[in-house]
Write a protein that holds these residues in place. Structure first.
Motif, PDB file in Angstrom:
ATOM      1  N   THR A  67      50.995  -0.036  -4.813  1.00  0.00           N
ATOM      2  CA  THR A  67      52.181   0.585  -4.234  1.00  0.00           C
ATOM      3  C   THR A  67      51.837   1.947  -3.633  1.00  0.00           C
ATOM      4  O   THR A  67      52.352   2.295  -2.568  1.00  0.00           O
ATOM      5  N   MET A  77      58.896   5.439   0.566  1.00  0.00           N
ATOM      6  CA  MET A  77      58.909   4.809  -0.753  1.00  0.00           C
ATOM      7  C   MET A  77      60.091   3.844  -0.874  1.00  0.00           C
ATOM      8  O   MET A  77      59.915   2.641  -0.891  1.00  0.00           O
ATOM      9  N   SER A  78      61.296   4.399  -0.982  1.00  0.00           N
ATOM     10  CA  SER A  78      62.466   3.571  -1.214  1.00  0.00           C
ATOM     11  C   SER A  78      63.696   4.253  -0.638  1.00  0.00           C
ATOM     12  O   SER A  78      63.778   5.480  -0.612  1.00  0.00           O
ATOM     13  N   ALA A  83      62.771  -0.978  -1.184  1.00  0.00           N
ATOM     14  CA  ALA A  83      61.475  -0.316  -1.354  1.00  0.00           C
ATOM     15  C   ALA A  83      60.444  -0.922  -0.411  1.00  0.00           C
ATOM     16  O   ALA A  83      60.352  -2.135  -0.259  1.00  0.00           O
ATOM     17  N   CYS A 169      58.700   1.965 -11.261  1.00  0.00           N
ATOM     18  CA  CYS A 169      59.289   1.265 -10.112  1.00  0.00           C
ATOM     19  C   CYS A 169      60.208   2.204  -9.338  1.00  0.00           C
ATOM     20  O   CYS A 169      61.182   2.729  -9.889  1.00  0.00           O
ATOM     21  N   VAL A 170      59.924   2.381  -8.052  1.00  0.00           N
ATOM     22  CA  VAL A 170      60.681   3.337  -7.245  1.00  0.00           C
ATOM     23  C   VAL A 170      62.102   2.869  -6.949  1.00  0.00           C
ATOM     24  O   VAL A 170      62.926   3.653  -6.482  1.00  0.00           O
ATOM     25  N   LYS A 171      62.417   1.610  -7.231  1.00  0.00           N
ATOM     26  CA  LYS A 171      63.782   1.120  -7.039  1.00  0.00           C
ATOM     27  C   LYS A 171      64.673   1.442  -8.240  1.00  0.00           C
ATOM     28  O   LYS A 171      65.890   1.351  -8.141  1.00  0.00           O
TER      29      LYS A 171
END
Length: 187
Positions: A67, A77-78, A83, A169-171
């Motif tokens: 990622t 990123m998101s 994302a 996790c960027v979400k």
């Protein structure tokens, strides 16, 4: 007339989806994000393969392995549209792998109707099936099914995470998620 593709995510629900559909001889496919996931996922995948009798095919991006590589290269990123790592590490490899006549199954449960509707509206070109919904299974049902089969849940669940996503996790939007991340993975 296409293949029955079961998109295995290393989560409990997708593992149970493989098991309940095993007699249909599906093809299990995992989009490789292993370098960003907990190393225990390899053990989990092997146990699921033994339990279901289905070997998981691993596919991945031609351009990125992590990622961080996606974020650094795309400088994104998101956001409201999702994302960038999901697009580059999962969606693009999945679309490259699939044929238009394939049936795509994802491990979403009966208690994820909003998520399913959103996925369907964003992927109207895919032939979709929801085996866990058809079976009336919830996420707690999946966790119980794995435990009853003697399969230890992936480490992320054992650490208190609701899903077995990439670490950090960027979400994720939950303060609980980020507190667990900070506690368990301070780096």
């Amino acid at each position: 007339d296409g293949r029955l593709l079961m998109w295995f995510s290393m989560g409990a629900a997708s593992a149970c989806m493989l098991k309940i559909c095993a007699a249909m001889k599906p093809m299990a496919v995992y989009c490789n994000t292993a370098k960003d996931e907990h190393p225990d996922n390899l053990r989990f995948r092997k146990e699921v393969e033994a339990w279901t009798g289905i070997k998981v095919t691993v596919i991945g991006s031609d351009k990125y392995e992590t990622t961080d590589e996606v974020f650094e290269d795309t400088e994104y990123m998101s956001g409201i549209g999702g994302a960038r790592c999901t697009t580059d590490l999962k969606k693009i490899p999945r679309l490259r792998f699939a044929y238009c006549e394939d049936v795509h199954c994802f491990g979403m449960t009966v208690d994820e109707q909003k998520r399913i509707k959103q996925f369907e509206s964003n992927n109207h070109d895919l032939n979709l099936a929801w085996p866990l919904v058809q079976a009336g299974m919830t996420k707690p049902d999946c966790l119980k099914m794995l435990t009853a089969a003697g399969i230890e849940l992936p480490m992320m669940y054992r650490l208190g995470f609701e899903n077995n996503n990439c670490i950090g996790c960027v979400k994720a939007q939950s303060p609980h998620y980020w507190n667990l991340t900070r506690k368990n993975f301070p780096e």
